[in-house]
Design a protein around this motif. Sequence first.
Motif, PDB file in Angstrom:
ATOM      1  N   ARG A  80       0.713  -0.869   0.290  1.00  0.00           N
ATOM      2  CA  ARG A  80       0.373  -0.306   0.307  1.00  0.00           C
ATOM      3  C   ARG A  80       0.948   1.159  -0.238  1.00  0.00           C
ATOM      4  N   LEU A  81       1.630   0.953   1.223  1.00  0.00           N
ATOM      5  CA  LEU A  81       3.211   2.861   1.235  1.00  0.00           C
ATOM      6  C   LEU A  81       3.059   2.872  -0.813  1.00  0.00           C
ATOM      7  N   ALA A  82       4.210   1.853  -0.831  1.00  0.00           N
ATOM      8  CA  ALA A  82       4.759   1.219  -2.496  1.00  0.00           C
ATOM      9  C   ALA A  82       3.918   2.268  -3.532  1.00  0.00           C
ATOM     10  N   ASP A  83       2.678   1.504  -2.822  1.00  0.00           N
ATOM     11  CA  ASP A  83       1.727   1.979  -4.689  1.00  0.00           C
ATOM     12  C   ASP A  83       1.706   3.749  -4.181  1.00  0.00           C
ATOM     13  N   LYS A  84       0.935   4.101  -2.593  1.00  0.00           N
ATOM     14  CA  LYS A  84       0.989   5.396  -2.736  1.00  0.00           C
ATOM     15  C   LYS A  84       1.786   5.980  -2.913  1.00  0.00           C
ATOM     16  N   LEU A  85       3.172   5.819  -3.075  1.00  0.00           N
ATOM     17  CA  LEU A  85       4.344   6.851  -2.990  1.00  0.00           C
ATOM     18  C   LEU A  85       4.576   6.004  -4.394  1.00  0.00           C
ATOM     19  N   GLY A  86       3.945   5.991  -5.548  1.00  0.00           N
ATOM     20  CA  GLY A  86       4.392   5.409  -6.868  1.00  0.00           C
ATOM     21  C   GLY A  86       5.621   4.565  -6.714  1.00  0.00           C
ATOM     22  N   ILE A  87       5.732   3.920  -6.007  1.00  0.00           N
ATOM     23  CA  ILE A  87       7.121   3.125  -5.594  1.00  0.00           C
ATOM     24  C   ILE A  87       7.064   1.921  -6.610  1.00  0.00           C
TER      25      ILE A  87
END
Lengths: 120, 120, 120, 120
Positions: A80-87
């Motif tokens: 989720r975190l990676a997704d939200k940061l576009g990573i």
Amino acid sequence: MSVEIQNLQDLIEKLRAFAEERDWEQFHSPKNLSMALSAEVAEIVEHFQWLTEEQSFELAPDKLAKIKEEIGDVQIYLARLADKLGINLLEAAQEKLNKNAAKYPIDKAKGNAKKYTEME
Amino acid sequence: MSVEIQNLQDLIEKLRAFAEERDWEQFHSPKNLSMALSAEVAEIVEHFQWLTEEQSFELAPDKLAKIKEEIGDVQIYLARLADKLGINLLEAAQEKLNKNAAKYPIDKAKGNAKKYTEME
Amino acid sequence: MSVEIQNLQDLIEKLRAFAEERDWEQFHSPKNLSMALSAEVAEIVEHFQWLTEEQSFELAPDKLAKIKEEIGDVQIYLARLADKLGINLLEAAQEKLNKNAAKYPIDKAKGNAKKYTEME
Amino acid sequence: MSVEIQNLQDLIEKLRAFAEERDWEQFHSPKNLSMALSAEVAEIVEHFQWLTEEQSFELAPDKLAKIKEEIGDVQIYLARLADKLGINLLEAAQEKLNKNAAKYPIDKAKGNAKKYTEME
């Protein structure tokens, strides 16, 4: 009606749908997700804190099942975190692995316990 | 001579080889890996601790690049930990996602901010 | 028959007796205590993860009571860890405060939000 | 012109002045402070992650000095967090110690390693 996850990208998309359907995107700022990630990791740590290293390899089935759940939680919040940061999560791991390979060449690292314990 | 990572299973195998080649398996007890995992997550938290939630969405490129590295580290240690415990990482996430879906049905969860902030 | 704690040194001594009487010193290696400390801190983080900063100031009494317990746990493990390492806890805080005062002189730090958010 | 800290209450007051003089109160929401606390604890964990329990008792002087600094940081953020929430830190520790004493009576706890490793 269970969902099946094919790969990391599939997980990311399913999690996005999951949050959107529940109107939970509003809570998922990168700041908040980093906190949730750290709280979930601590639940893993908690299982190991009083065990010796040896004992940490030989877990009872019920304890292992609980840790599997916590590990699932960590993977979920990390995705989720990676997704939200576009990573791109896999790319991030790949880049770090290549960086580590350059930093710790095999012939120098091998058997160098002292060096390792000073790594941070 | 960079390594390419195809998927999560591939990452796990490459990490295993990486540790074996360097004689680092001796350090990678589940206990130790849980500590390393928690230390890496904290480096992500550190980037966000003084930011507002809004600011946490709008990171400068150099800060985002650093966070990408930390996220790579977390994915790496999480994969190592799962491997050492014989846990299938994607399956763990899938099982937890299905459990959450049963626990928080869409119609009950939707827009229920109060409920969410009490979730732990 | 409740124990009363007069000050930080008194806490450290009472905790030492508490562990000795129960034969728990064997578990309290600095390594293990650092894990327990981090797990307890995460229980505090968990209470705040989905709250806004504003909400984090206005806790319901029952939530505040739980956080007080977690904070007590953190102070306890921190005192134990310092004791095991022969570190004077108050002195450690004093030295760090003086170091910070030298690093961030008032006239430079004042109102410098940008600088602060880049501090790590 | 170093500051001297007499006791925990004195630390709390000095920290309050320190933040006010620098206009830093704006960053010190309980939410943010819980994150800073967890990031500082992780720096302690990082020092111990690859050490055996035995090694964690026998630290080199320079490593011990660094850990003393991190421990100072943790005590500082813990004091700030308690202050912001109106929690008496020593009282919180005292209450938790008494609660633990009731929960783990000496005769039952003594030598009961198994029980301890299952405590969480």
